[in-house]
Design a protein around this motif. Sequence first.
Motif, PDB file in Angstrom:
ATOM      1  N   ALA A 186       0.371  -0.527   0.506  1.00 46.60           N
ATOM      2  CA  ALA A 186      -0.112   0.086  -0.041  1.00 46.60           C
ATOM      3  C   ALA A 186       0.683   1.355   0.013  1.00 46.60           C
ATOM      4  CB  ALA A 186      -1.504   0.235   0.968  1.00 46.60           C
ATOM      5  N   LEU A 187       0.297   2.427  -0.663  1.00 45.05           N
ATOM      6  CA  LEU A 187       1.393   3.435  -0.555  1.00 45.05           C
ATOM      7  C   LEU A 187       1.883   3.887   0.683  1.00 45.05           C
ATOM      8  CD1 LEU A 187       2.121   6.679  -2.432  1.00 45.05           C
ATOM      9  CD2 LEU A 187      -0.566   6.843  -2.180  1.00 45.05           C
ATOM     10  N   ALA A 188       0.963   4.165   1.834  1.00 39.81           N
ATOM     11  CA  ALA A 188       1.310   4.456   3.416  1.00 39.81           C
ATOM     12  C   ALA A 188       2.766   3.939   3.935  1.00 39.81           C
ATOM     13  CB  ALA A 188       0.182   4.072   4.032  1.00 39.81           C
ATOM     14  N   CYS A 239       7.176  10.150   7.054  1.00 45.98           N
ATOM     15  CA  CYS A 239       8.844  11.363   6.518  1.00 45.98           C
ATOM     16  C   CYS A 239       8.094  11.633   5.219  1.00 45.98           C
ATOM     17  CB  CYS A 239       9.324  10.127   5.551  1.00 45.98           C
ATOM     18  SG  CYS A 239       8.952   9.567   4.214  1.00 45.98           S
ATOM     19  N   TRP A 240       6.924  12.193   5.389  1.00 49.47           N
ATOM     20  CA  TRP A 240       6.686  13.198   3.549  1.00 49.47           C
ATOM     21  C   TRP A 240       7.002  14.975   4.441  1.00 49.47           C
ATOM     22  CZ3 TRP A 240       0.680  11.689   2.864  1.00 49.47           C
ATOM     23  CH2 TRP A 240       0.785  10.186   1.984  1.00 49.47           C
ATOM     24  N   PRO A 241       6.605  15.698   5.626  1.00 48.76           N
ATOM     25  CA  PRO A 241       7.221  16.737   5.681  1.00 48.76           C
ATOM     26  C   PRO A 241       9.113  17.051   5.437  1.00 48.76           C
ATOM     27  CG  PRO A 241       5.573  16.051   7.713  1.00 48.76           C
ATOM     28  CD  PRO A 241       6.408  14.746   7.142  1.00 48.76           C
ATOM     29  N   GLN A 242       9.610  15.934   6.034  1.00 52.71           N
ATOM     30  CA  GLN A 242      11.126  15.522   5.648  1.00 52.71           C
ATOM     31  C   GLN A 242      11.724  16.117   4.316  1.00 52.71           C
ATOM     32  OE1 GLN A 242      13.572  16.999   7.453  1.00 52.71           O
ATOM     33  NE2 GLN A 242      15.019  15.392   8.209  1.00 52.71           N
ATOM     34  N   LEU A 243      11.112  14.899   4.046  1.00 58.01           N
ATOM     35  CA  LEU A 243      11.176  14.816   2.297  1.00 58.01           C
ATOM     36  C   LEU A 243      11.240  16.514   0.869  1.00 58.01           C
ATOM     37  CD1 LEU A 243       9.701  11.606   0.958  1.00 58.01           C
ATOM     38  CD2 LEU A 243      11.922  12.259   0.786  1.00 58.01           C
ATOM     39  N   LEU A 244       9.775  16.701   1.711  1.00 53.68           N
ATOM     40  CA  LEU A 244       9.200  17.932   1.197  1.00 53.68           C
ATOM     41  C   LEU A 244      10.288  19.300   2.152  1.00 53.68           C
ATOM     42  CD1 LEU A 244       6.415  18.040   2.156  1.00 53.68           C
ATOM     43  CD2 LEU A 244       6.780  18.415   0.050  1.00 53.68           C
ATOM     44  N   ARG A 245      11.295  19.423   2.665  1.00 52.97           N
ATOM     45  CA  ARG A 245      12.121  20.020   3.266  1.00 52.97           C
ATOM     46  C   ARG A 245      13.566  20.006   2.873  1.00 52.97           C
ATOM     47  NH1 ARG A 245      10.172  18.271   8.415  1.00 52.97           N
ATOM     48  NH2 ARG A 245       9.518  19.833   9.471  1.00 52.97           N
ATOM     49  N   ILE A 246      13.757  18.746   2.648  1.00 51.29           N
ATOM     50  CA  ILE A 246      15.024  18.297   1.555  1.00 51.29           C
ATOM     51  C   ILE A 246      14.375  19.104  -0.012  1.00 51.29           C
ATOM     52  CG2 ILE A 246      15.600  16.935   0.640  1.00 51.29           C
ATOM     53  CD1 ILE A 246      15.204  14.206   2.796  1.00 51.29           C
ATOM     54  N   LEU A 287      17.470  10.819   8.001  1.00 51.82           N
ATOM     55  CA  LEU A 287      16.133   9.985   7.011  1.00 51.82           C
ATOM     56  C   LEU A 287      16.595   8.583   6.651  1.00 51.82           C
ATOM     57  CD1 LEU A 287      13.266  10.281   6.194  1.00 51.82           C
ATOM     58  CD2 LEU A 287      13.985  11.517   3.982  1.00 51.82           C
ATOM     59  N   THR A 288      17.718   8.183   6.747  1.00 51.66           N
ATOM     60  CA  THR A 288      17.524   7.498   5.983  1.00 51.66           C
ATOM     61  C   THR A 288      18.857   5.998   6.067  1.00 51.66           C
ATOM     62  OG1 THR A 288      19.888   7.895   4.531  1.00 51.66           O
ATOM     63  CG2 THR A 288      17.316   8.194   3.268  1.00 51.66           C
ATOM     64  N   CYS A 289      19.597   6.417   7.892  1.00 51.85           N
ATOM     65  CA  CYS A 289      20.680   6.082   8.231  1.00 51.85           C
ATOM     66  C   CYS A 289      20.636   5.812  10.010  1.00 51.85           C
ATOM     67  CB  CYS A 289      21.916   6.461   7.871  1.00 51.85           C
ATOM     68  SG  CYS A 289      22.681   6.677   6.191  1.00 51.85           S
ATOM     69  N   ALA A 346      14.412  -0.081  11.569  1.00 50.90           N
ATOM     70  CA  ALA A 346      14.356   1.062  11.601  1.00 50.90           C
ATOM     71  C   ALA A 346      14.264   1.918  10.550  1.00 50.90           C
ATOM     72  CB  ALA A 346      15.517   1.851  12.219  1.00 50.90           C
ATOM     73  N   ASP A 347      13.088   1.544   9.396  1.00 54.42           N
ATOM     74  CA  ASP A 347      13.208   2.902   8.135  1.00 54.42           C
ATOM     75  C   ASP A 347      12.644   3.198   8.623  1.00 54.42           C
ATOM     76  OD1 ASP A 347      13.416   2.912   5.361  1.00 54.42           O
ATOM     77  OD2 ASP A 347      13.410   1.214   4.623  1.00 54.42           O
ATOM     78  N   GLN A 348      12.557   4.612   7.944  1.00 52.85           N
ATOM     79  CA  GLN A 348      12.021   5.775   8.340  1.00 52.85           C
ATOM     80  C   GLN A 348      11.195   5.757   6.913  1.00 52.85           C
ATOM     81  OE1 GLN A 348      13.194   9.177  10.708  1.00 52.85           O
ATOM     82  NE2 GLN A 348      14.971   8.046  10.152  1.00 52.85           N
ATOM     83  N   LEU A 349      11.961   5.280   6.008  1.00 54.46           N
ATOM     84  CA  LEU A 349      10.819   5.563   4.917  1.00 54.46           C
ATOM     85  C   LEU A 349       9.603   4.469   3.918  1.00 54.46           C
ATOM     86  CD1 LEU A 349      13.865   6.657   2.391  1.00 54.46           C
ATOM     87  CD2 LEU A 349      12.141   7.943   2.784  1.00 54.46           C
ATOM     88  N   VAL A 350      10.490   3.320   4.197  1.00 53.85           N
ATOM     89  CA  VAL A 350       9.962   2.191   3.614  1.00 53.85           C
ATOM     90  C   VAL A 350       8.952   1.025   4.633  1.00 53.85           C
ATOM     91  CG1 VAL A 350       9.628   0.129   2.057  1.00 53.85           C
ATOM     92  CG2 VAL A 350      10.311   2.417   1.840  1.00 53.85           C
TER      93      VAL A 350
END
Length: 258
Positions: free
Chosen positions: A109-111, A118-125, A142-144, A199-203
């Motif tokens: 699923a998309l979510a 993580c969407w707000p952090q991606l927008l800041r990036i 975000l990734t490490c 601890a994956d914050q993205l996926v």
Amino acid sequence: MTWVLLRGLTREARHWGGLPDQLLKAGLGPVTLLDLPGNGACWQQPSPTTVRAMMTAARASLAALGLMPPYSLLAMSLGGMVAVDWAQQHPADIERLVLVNTSMRPFNALAQRLRPACWPQLLRIAAQWKNPAGVERRIHQLTCANSDALQADTAVWQQIRRSAPVSSANALRQLLAAARFQAAAAAPACPVLLLSSAADQLVDPACSATLAAAWGARHDRHRWAGHDLCHDDPDWTCQTVADWLAQGTSATSYKRPS
């Protein structure tokens, strides 16, 4: 056995860090590093807006290098989608797959594929895309999960970004390709190992678990790493792949006890 490594969204061969050398030392080489169009050595090329076109470009790159199939693919995130499409469209090309923190329709699923937190952090990036220092520090956060070498990591990543800058247009094209990709329902015809990070914050690591269940494949989950598992714990990554190979990759239904 030729291992071909494919990175994910906006990342390139140099972002593998020391993993290729460790694969060689573990006796898993030789290793070939490929950059998807728009990234790394191909940074001036437009990124395709489909995974299929990315796969076709990667396949052509290996042919141009004179490397003939079959290949073993170790691929992360968006690279994992390219690897799966490759294995499904050209099964004779691929001997085995190792997929790291990847996800894809129709299984996830998309979510789960891109966690809402993580969407707000991606927008800041995205907002500071032309600021290498700020972008790379946020990407690291975000990734490490392993921040022991934070300063050294971000210094190297800033230099990579300055020498081969991925354009914002190419970043959006890659994101669109990832969002649109839909794998075939049937499992790849080769052995598959799925690796995920707790601890994956993205996926969401549940994506790998779902793929493993659908395909009857082995799934190993790292207990503390972030999305960039190969950065956080390359030793565990190499050892897990080596163990899988030693146990016979035809037995894809094997799952390591947690």
